[in-house]
Motif scaffolding. Structure first.
Motif, PDB file in Angstrom:
ATOM      1  N   HIS A  93     -39.770  -4.708 100.608  1.00 53.59           N
ATOM      2  CA  HIS A  93     -39.354  -4.199 101.928  1.00 53.59           C
ATOM      3  C   HIS A  93     -39.379  -2.677 101.968  1.00 53.59           C
ATOM      4  CE1 HIS A  93     -37.910  -7.808 104.249  1.00 53.59           C
ATOM      5  NE2 HIS A  93     -38.206  -8.320 103.076  1.00 53.59           N
ATOM      6  N   PRO A 147     -32.870  -7.366  99.986  1.00 50.92           N
ATOM      7  CA  PRO A 147     -33.417  -6.057 100.379  1.00 50.92           C
ATOM      8  C   PRO A 147     -32.516  -5.297 101.350  1.00 50.92           C
ATOM      9  CG  PRO A 147     -34.886  -7.863 101.080  1.00 50.92           C
ATOM     10  CD  PRO A 147     -33.812  -8.474 100.261  1.00 50.92           C
ATOM     11  N   THR A 190     -35.025   0.212  92.999  1.00 50.09           N
ATOM     12  CA  THR A 190     -35.243  -0.485  94.276  1.00 50.09           C
ATOM     13  C   THR A 190     -36.508  -0.092  95.043  1.00 50.09           C
ATOM     14  OG1 THR A 190     -33.840   1.114  95.429  1.00 50.09           O
ATOM     15  CG2 THR A 190     -32.762  -0.903  94.653  1.00 50.09           C
ATOM     16  N   LYS A 237     -30.577  -1.552 100.885  1.00 52.50           N
ATOM     17  CA  LYS A 237     -31.341  -0.641 101.748  1.00 52.50           C
ATOM     18  C   LYS A 237     -30.889   0.820 101.541  1.00 52.50           C
ATOM     19  CE  LYS A 237     -33.007  -0.187 106.422  1.00 52.50           C
ATOM     20  NZ  LYS A 237     -33.448  -0.992 107.527  1.00 52.50           N
ATOM     21  N   ARG A 265     -32.659   2.170  98.537  1.00 51.45           N
ATOM     22  CA  ARG A 265     -34.066   2.513  98.792  1.00 51.45           C
ATOM     23  C   ARG A 265     -34.168   3.852  99.491  1.00 51.45           C
ATOM     24  NH1 ARG A 265     -34.501  -2.493 100.370  1.00 51.45           N
ATOM     25  NH2 ARG A 265     -34.831  -2.172 102.604  1.00 51.45           N
ATOM     26  N   SER A 272     -36.551  -5.855  97.021  1.00 50.58           N
ATOM     27  CA  SER A 272     -36.381  -4.578  97.718  1.00 50.58           C
ATOM     28  C   SER A 272     -37.713  -3.832  97.776  1.00 50.58           C
ATOM     29  CB  SER A 272     -35.321  -3.734  96.998  1.00 50.58           C
ATOM     30  OG  SER A 272     -35.355  -2.403  97.446  1.00 50.58           O
TER      31      SER A 272
END
Ligand code: HEM
Length: 426
Positions: free
Chosen positions: A335, A28, A52, A32, A35, A332
């Motif tokens: 999170h 994750p 993601t 990041k 995301r 992902s």
């Protein structure tokens, strides 16, 4: 970024490489940036679209007609002619099971084979899981240090998986040797010279699975999920074909074993790296079930899963053409701040922890999830009771390079055996 260059692939998308150690160490965190900025991107290195964010991923899991699971077990790194010849020499013929079966074949088969996974049916396995766990802990409890993966977490879920499937005791040891090869074969990127060795192990595993299945067919009334499948085949041969039984005999071991072994190692590593949280569950074992759920969310053992787009479709506003392959990074999603407040925080009281997507979601969601949960809970119950003073040792964690299955190869812990509770109150 790709602004102004005219290139459809951003610099970060171009760099994305799930066979890198950084992905294995923390998937994750590794995505990041995606995301936040580019939740659906094309990875030229992988040849997949990568997704993601939580909502996009859930949407994909929800619609198994538009997003076919047929490629879930396809080799992510195509093997060369030499390895293919080796596989052929063993008549290797892994075909569809459940996880990679399309409708309309999948749902009737899933329903027919579900009974052994019900909470009631699983209760019969609890004493076996607990006895095995205690026996493995007995072996190292006075040592003051242990590699929990090597000395417990790899073997107990394997033995549980073999019992659940109904594998005769005398065949368990040979099967153990081969199962890891399947992970590298399916989700890894073995080098040319490794490919041949992997192919031999996979071929042997396949043949052995076939032999054991033949043995089971002679006593189909024995307990076990495979024997249950054999009995269902006799009633509904069109729903449970031969190709299913042989493939599941092999894929079932991997599905039930490595996923659970890795999830347990990830969970214990995470909890011990937060000693105050570990202390809390030692003091109140009622916290364990939700702690397991939170560990599956925060540090699950399946990092990503795959789907094939069967028609032109939009995901998060991005157009994806029919025939595109998707890597959906469920770790992902787990999170994603949009769904989990303070998502990077380990919060064993989190109310929506069970929204985690580590078991997938929808019509293909993991059938073994409650068996896995039971095993993880028992491991934590026994360790917090018998070794509450466990300390995570200083170490570098290593992972088998692949897109999907993730857990540390070793997990060293230490403690003072003279402080074992069993020595304090005899
Ligand atoms: C499917 C994860 C343990 C049997 C799946 C899928 C995932 C998964 C991601 C695909 C879900 C989807 O496509 O939506 C895990 C994890 C486990 C675990 C993380 C441990 C922590 C087990 C165990 C068994 C098992 C112990 C027992 C045999 C299956 C089966 C399917 C499946 C049969 C196919 C279901 C279908 O397609 O209808 N699992 N699994 N799994 N799993 Fe598990």
């Amino acid at each position: 970024t790709n602004a102004g260059t005219g290139c459809p692939v951003s610099a970060r998308a171009a760099q994305f490489d799930p066979f890198e150690d950084a992905y294995q160490q923390d998937p994750p965190e590794y995505v990041k940036w995606s995301r936040e900025q580019e939740p659906v991107f094309y990875s030229p290195k992988l040849g997949y679209w990568v997704v993601t964010r939580y909502e996009d991923i859930k949407q994909i899991f929800r619609d198994n007609i538009t997003f076919s699971p047929s490629i879930a077990l396809e080799k992510i790194t195509p093997t060369g002619p030499e390895a293919n010849a080796v596989l052929e020499s063993y008549n290797y013929g892994m075909s569809r099971t459940l996880v990679n079966e399309d409708e309309p074949a999948h749902m009737p088969r899933r329903r027919l084979l579900m009974e052994p996974f019900t909470v009631d049916a699983l209760k019969h396995h609890e004493p076996m899981v607990r006895a095995l766990t205690r026996q493995y802990v007995d072996r190292f409890i006075n040592d003051g240090k242990a590699d929990l993966v090597e000395q417990m977490l790899w073997e107990v879920p394997l033995t549980v998986a073999l019992h659940f499937l109904g594998v005769p005791e005398e065949d368990m040891d040979t099967l153990r040797k081969y199962s890891i090869a399947h992970t590298v074969n399916t989700w890894g990127r073995p080098k040319a010279e490794e490919q041949v060795a992997v192919a031999h192990a996979v071929g042997n595993f396949w043949q052995l699975a076939g032999k054991i299945l033949e043995k089971m067919r002679k006593n189909p009334e024995q307990p076990g999920w495979m024997q249950y499948g054999i009995r269902m085949q006799q009633l509904h041969p069109d729903v449970v074909p031969d190709s299913y039984l042989h493939s599941m005999m092999m894929a079932g071991i991997v599905a039930a074993h490595e996923t659970t072994a890795n999830a347990s190692a990830n969970a214990i590593k995470l909890l011990l790296s937060h000693p105050h949280v570990w202390q809390e569950i030692c003091e109140d074992p009622n916290l364990i079930p939700n702690a397991v759920e939170e560990c599956l969310r925060h540090n699950g053992s399946v990092a990503a899963w795959r789907r094939l787009a069967t028609r032109d479709v939009q995901i998060g506003g991005v157009s994806i053409a029919a025939g595109s392959k998707l890597l959906i990074v469920s770790s992902s999603a787990n999170h994603d701040e949009r769904h989990f407040a303070d998502a990077d925080l380990l919060d064993i009281r989190r109310e929506n922890a069970s929204d985690q997507l580590t078991f997938g979601y929808g019509s293909h969601q993991c059938m073994g999830k409650n068996l896995a949960r039971m095993e993880m809970q028992i491991f934590l119950e026994e360790l917090t009771l018998r070794l509450p003073h466990l300390i995570l040792s200083e170490q570098t964690f290593t992972y088998v390079s692949n897109t999907s299955f993730r857990g540390p190869e070793h997990l060293w812990v230490h403690w003072d055996p003279s402080a074992n509770p069993e020595r304090q109150d005899p």
